[in-house]
Design an enzyme around this catalytic site. Sequence first.
Site, mmCIF file in Angstrom:
data_model
loop_
_atom_site.group_PDB
_atom_site.id
_atom_site.type_symbol
_atom_site.label_atom_id
_atom_site.label_comp_id
_atom_site.label_asym_id
_atom_site.label_seq_id
_atom_site.Cartn_x
_atom_site.Cartn_y
_atom_site.Cartn_z
ATOM 1 N N GLY A 56 30.472 -0.830 -18.984
ATOM 2 C CA GLY A 56 29.419 -0.028 -19.603
ATOM 3 C C GLY A 56 28.736 -0.786 -20.723
ATOM 4 O O GLY A 56 29.400 -1.418 -21.541
ATOM 5 N N ARG A 63 29.912 -2.605 -13.190
ATOM 6 C CA ARG A 63 31.342 -2.449 -12.920
ATOM 7 C C ARG A 63 31.589 -3.163 -11.594
ATOM 8 O O ARG A 63 30.782 -3.086 -10.679
ATOM 9 C CB ARG A 63 31.721 -0.972 -12.818
ATOM 10 C CG ARG A 63 31.309 -0.192 -14.072
ATOM 11 C CD ARG A 63 32.055 1.114 -14.203
ATOM 12 N NE ARG A 63 31.479 1.930 -15.269
ATOM 13 C CZ ARG A 63 31.735 1.755 -16.563
ATOM 14 N NH1 ARG A 63 32.576 0.816 -16.952
ATOM 15 N NH2 ARG A 63 31.173 2.536 -17.465
ATOM 16 N N GLY A 118 34.704 -4.006 -22.256
ATOM 17 C CA GLY A 118 35.787 -3.115 -22.648
ATOM 18 C C GLY A 118 37.077 -3.439 -21.920
ATOM 19 O O GLY A 118 37.284 -4.569 -21.467
ATOM 20 N N ASP A 119 37.916 -2.464 -21.754
ATOM 21 C CA ASP A 119 39.273 -2.777 -21.302
ATOM 22 C C ASP A 119 39.312 -3.256 -19.845
ATOM 23 O O ASP A 119 40.040 -4.191 -19.527
ATOM 24 C CB ASP A 119 40.231 -1.649 -21.682
ATOM 25 C CG ASP A 119 40.504 -0.622 -20.627
ATOM 26 O OD1 ASP A 119 39.951 -0.722 -19.543
ATOM 27 O OD2 ASP A 119 41.307 0.280 -20.915
ATOM 28 N N THR A 151 32.204 -1.921 -26.296
ATOM 29 C CA THR A 151 32.295 -0.615 -25.640
ATOM 30 C C THR A 151 32.044 0.462 -26.682
ATOM 31 O O THR A 151 32.536 0.362 -27.804
ATOM 32 C CB THR A 151 33.675 -0.377 -25.002
ATOM 33 O OG1 THR A 151 33.809 1.017 -24.716
ATOM 34 C CG2 THR A 151 34.817 -0.788 -25.905
ATOM 35 N N ASP A 204 33.299 3.250 -26.667
ATOM 36 C CA ASP A 204 34.447 4.154 -26.740
ATOM 37 C C ASP A 204 35.449 3.779 -27.827
ATOM 38 O O ASP A 204 36.286 4.597 -28.205
ATOM 39 C CB ASP A 204 35.156 4.190 -25.383
ATOM 40 C CG ASP A 204 34.231 4.656 -24.268
ATOM 41 O OD1 ASP A 204 33.439 5.571 -24.525
ATOM 42 O OD2 ASP A 204 34.311 4.105 -23.153
ATOM 43 N N ASP A 262 38.064 2.086 -27.640
ATOM 44 C CA ASP A 262 39.432 2.304 -27.163
ATOM 45 C C ASP A 262 40.155 1.001 -26.847
ATOM 46 O O ASP A 262 40.928 0.926 -25.888
ATOM 47 C CB ASP A 262 39.407 3.227 -25.943
ATOM 48 C CG ASP A 262 38.569 2.669 -24.800
ATOM 49 O OD1 ASP A 262 37.827 1.689 -25.021
ATOM 50 O OD2 ASP A 262 38.654 3.209 -23.691
ATOM 51 N N ARG A 319 35.592 8.402 -22.714
ATOM 52 C CA ARG A 319 36.506 8.208 -21.570
ATOM 53 C C ARG A 319 37.819 8.967 -21.782
ATOM 54 O O ARG A 319 37.843 10.171 -21.580
ATOM 55 C CB ARG A 319 36.732 6.730 -21.313
ATOM 56 C CG ARG A 319 35.491 6.114 -20.666
ATOM 57 C CD ARG A 319 35.867 4.910 -19.871
ATOM 58 N NE ARG A 319 36.654 4.013 -20.733
ATOM 59 C CZ ARG A 319 37.256 2.915 -20.319
ATOM 60 N NH1 ARG A 319 37.165 2.567 -19.056
ATOM 61 N NH2 ARG A 319 37.937 2.163 -21.136
#
Lengths: 337, 337, 337, 337
Positions: C11, C72, C102-103, C126, C128, C130, C172
């Site tokens: 993302g 993605r 991100g992850d 990201t 998020d 996270d 998420r």
Amino acid sequence: MKRIAVITSGGDAPGMNACIRAIVLTASQHDIEVIGFRHGFRGIVEDLNQPLHPNDMRLVSQRGGTILLSSRYPQFKEVDAARQAAAVLDQHDISALVVIGGDGSFRGAHHLDQYWDGQVLGLPGTIDNDLAGTDTTIGFTTAVDTAMEAIDRIRETAEAMARVFLIEVMGRHAGFIGLHSAIAGSAEAMLVPELEPQPKLADLADSIRRARQAFPDSSYLIVVSENLWPGGVEELARQLTQATGTTCHSAPLGHIQRGGRPNAADRILSMQLGQAAVHAVLDGISGHMIGVEQGHVVRVPLHLTFERDKQLDSRLVDLQLGLQQLNFASNVVKESA
Amino acid sequence: MKRIAVITSGGDAPGMNACIRAIVLTASQHDIEVIGFRHGFRGIVEDLNQPLHPNDMRLVSQRGGTILLSSRYPQFKEVDAARQAAAVLDQHDISALVVIGGDGSFRGAHHLDQYWDGQVLGLPGTIDNDLAGTDTTIGFTTAVDTAMEAIDRIRETAEAMARVFLIEVMGRHAGFIGLHSAIAGSAEAMLVPELEPQPKLADLADSIRRARQAFPDSSYLIVVSENLWPGGVEELARQLTQATGTTCHSAPLGHIQRGGRPNAADRILSMQLGQAAVHAVLDGISGHMIGVEQGHVVRVPLHLTFERDKQLDSRLVDLQLGLQQLNFASNVVKESA
Amino acid sequence: MKRIAVITSGGDAPGMNACIRAIVLTASQHDIEVIGFRHGFRGIVEDLNQPLHPNDMRLVSQRGGTILLSSRYPQFKEVDAARQAAAVLDQHDISALVVIGGDGSFRGAHHLDQYWDGQVLGLPGTIDNDLAGTDTTIGFTTAVDTAMEAIDRIRETAEAMARVFLIEVMGRHAGFIGLHSAIAGSAEAMLVPELEPQPKLADLADSIRRARQAFPDSSYLIVVSENLWPGGVEELARQLTQATGTTCHSAPLGHIQRGGRPNAADRILSMQLGQAAVHAVLDGISGHMIGVEQGHVVRVPLHLTFERDKQLDSRLVDLQLGLQQLNFASNVVKESA
Amino acid sequence: MKRIAVITSGGDAPGMNACIRAIVLTASQHDIEVIGFRHGFRGIVEDLNQPLHPNDMRLVSQRGGTILLSSRYPQFKEVDAARQAAAVLDQHDISALVVIGGDGSFRGAHHLDQYWDGQVLGLPGTIDNDLAGTDTTIGFTTAVDTAMEAIDRIRETAEAMARVFLIEVMGRHAGFIGLHSAIAGSAEAMLVPELEPQPKLADLADSIRRARQAFPDSSYLIVVSENLWPGGVEELARQLTQATGTTCHSAPLGHIQRGGRPNAADRILSMQLGQAAVHAVLDGISGHMIGVEQGHVVRVPLHLTFERDKQLDSRLVDLQLGLQQLNFASNVVKESA
């Protein structure tokens, strides 16, 4: 515990209202009443009090300025003024005063502390971020966002017309807004008071001339801190225009940097500090500023916030000097920062 | 039909890119190629051409400034420059030139029209809205929004500190941005060039003094058009501070008013005019500006756009004078507008 | 040193472009070329390369999205895909790859590291937030600002109509955007995945009922993390409407949270990380993410960023629970956070 | 002349506060008192009155929502409710009522007019712009700006990920916000209720498929009016995903479109209408809406505002259909608009 009083003092900063809200709600949780005085220290001396109820706090966090109003009040240096303030606070059964403001306000708070029995606490509220003992201050990041958005706007027209701009940002005698907005705005150069020696006019003119040769169709933006160049950016623009033969435009951003809705970071910081101030009151603390260092709430003796100079983050200075050197050679040399 | 050329000329204005997009897409629909010249008339003379394909237009409408870049180019008044431009246009097989710009640009377009066989069309692109023959110009309402947002920010800090501000807005020699932003910003007073006679310093000082007496805790904002007061708002602020004994702050908004994403009204107007320009080309029109009056697209001979003065909307003048009189007595007298 | 390659993956997040700019400019300072691949890992495998020159970086920092495009690409889990990517990178003489993402992207980077000789570095990009090992991620604070502004807008209409709103924010499976935007938006309640046990429908309904009784003329905003309530806020609103007899409105904020110009904090962070990534390349580091902890740039083994869960800041959780309890009793009990 | 009463009714719209300010200030200029009733018609029936003084109006124009609060109140259709309202108004010595609202509110005003002696005036306040007899309504252009900004944000992430989005905008049963925001957002397609026949799912799927083939790396945004597709954009996205094999994302913008600071155009319109309403009261007018047509203030019998349908501007429909056809073939056929 009797009551807590709150004032906002000195230049207003976005986030002050969110801070007041957090103080009122947190105090209410501990069954403590909060009373405000309008217009800062002057409002205490003249007893311009205003009760602050949790229900009044519903819609204030979103707003810039300060619902308690503020003022500069140099008269508060006098002993009589402090004694009069102490009397008014006692009259209202106040046991703690929270002062949201900058370095002048903290001097006032420190002064009052000597003539009043109650607890005196400071919360760092100034867009200039020039208080030692805290990583950031209420209003600083919002002011940087505002300056950056203005720089973005100027970038667009400067790029369309291939122009040179000297953009003056606030900061009183500190370069925090200058440094952060220069990075965020991808400025080609910056002039902030902490960089020594300051570049000479000839050096600036030279860098502009070289940039115009290399990139004749591009914009060239220099972020300049206020109070740095005699006569401000208008005068600097005049001198550089003469020295380079290229019209250099001035853009003093001015007071738009004070206003506006606080960004999320400033609202969160403000509420965190407001809550921590009430906790400090409950802990019996006095004569301290509540700040934030590396994510942790800290308590710093008031005099240490204004007796020491706060340094720019040297890594961010290196970042900007690194990136701007890549665009155009710069004679700016960093020394002490 | 061969090809259409496009330039943006003079001060850039938000919406110019959306206009270029509409020209390119509409022309493409009629299988006409579009070519741009960078930096306005200078770009034609120096043949700084740039093909414009529909696919390049995907993400430009959102952006301020102008992807074609612009410039002021007083040399274009010369006959030789116009002849050179005509030669370059012919060389590229151009049959029509669309000039997006303000009154200086339209003089240039009118001048070129005398030395070139092709069709010449003007689209009103200037934040100042000072072109007769069209109700509004590309970039005007965005500039008003930008000025209003700045006034809103200043309002917040002015209210917190109970301060007087003199806010200078753009407009060259016209009061459109001044009038519209004064209304939108709920200004306590406004100074625009169209109001005659202009208030004297003593009158302004008097209205400020009375306002401070009546509302000592409130802000007082005066919107001032640029080029109106000798020395600008800085000098006016200095004089008023002296005359009133109250610090009057100056806030020249400057070039932030040119930049920024166009608002929806400016994007829609820009696309409407861009589409109409291609239709005018197909209709064989030359020597005209495409404007909008009362919602309708109109075609106005170029010289009528800059030979006549455009009046402020007297109903809006009445509105502001009505509302500001209600706040504070004003000596401003409207005459000719 | 040969060349550095850059991709943006997963993302997109505001600030990615500023990060690319810092990588390109810093590398250029060390005479290292930078090459981008469009659409993330897929772009490496399919060799969608794009040279990145310092001059192309002039106007990108201000823009949201990613100039390198992203995607993605779950297929990258395959060994063949990693081997193909390694071959393409070798073919272009790449000695280091910087993955901004991100992850999931870091898992991809970790995977590639096993099949390719070059250095692989991750930069946390990201909204998020996270990712363990860094206090914040590129795009997070901008997303919080965007969510907050949306909440502010909803607050105004909710207050005018005295309405209850369930506002769904992104994240998420993490509550960072939820927690920060709930504080910043002065939300009356929040539902984030980290708070255990989650309140039951009956508890939520009860708190709404009590709030409506106490403050029938006021708004009531609950911030809800996505993926938390089966059926999302639309379903939760339906159930709460039924349970309380009060219409509860749903407002899923959705993808507006991804877009927009990065705020100053995200631009500064992005450039800091971009510069640090090039320094890490020069230091010969591989298999690490470059993050920021307590203001310091840190290097964290890639697998530690996605194998561990990142905790919410418990002080901020306490802050929100404290402030929201003051408004309305809440049954939300914090346990593990 | 005794007193004027004001209510805001139905869905709130940005600009209502500026309108209230203009009414209060203009009335004050004529020595007429103004009284508000909170929560619209319900507030009259329940006598939730609130005096409105010029001094309270200092800082309201900038704010979204309505300081008088609003509500939907279907019970007002009853004769008893209208009689009760008339009694309350008489009791307060009200000679004229100004209703700021949309079509439902004007039906209420029309209803009241039959049971009350005083003058009843309507001011068009609705983001939907679905009132005949006025070119625009208070809040409409701000809502379009808000929708456009959200579309801009979605454009950035959609472009980064090459995604298809279905963006749902407000408008109840009218396509004004849809049409204007589609143009302003450079949408590739739009679905608004006024276009007949509505495209079938197969046509939409086909246009998406063709666009993906022609521009596989680009975003594709369809603006969809609310209440148009059964199940909303979520359901449409589900069906299109199935039909095209490409994931189609839904983005219902929802209530953020109601909030936010009014833009300059809405503030100016609101003040113009507020001032004109007081003038109409002084002129003895009743049973009319005050609107704006082609820049002129007009007075339109209330029933003509809701008995007729308001048409989209066919030139703007042509503009969007023209521009979007250029991007991607469209099966949308315009008929009646």
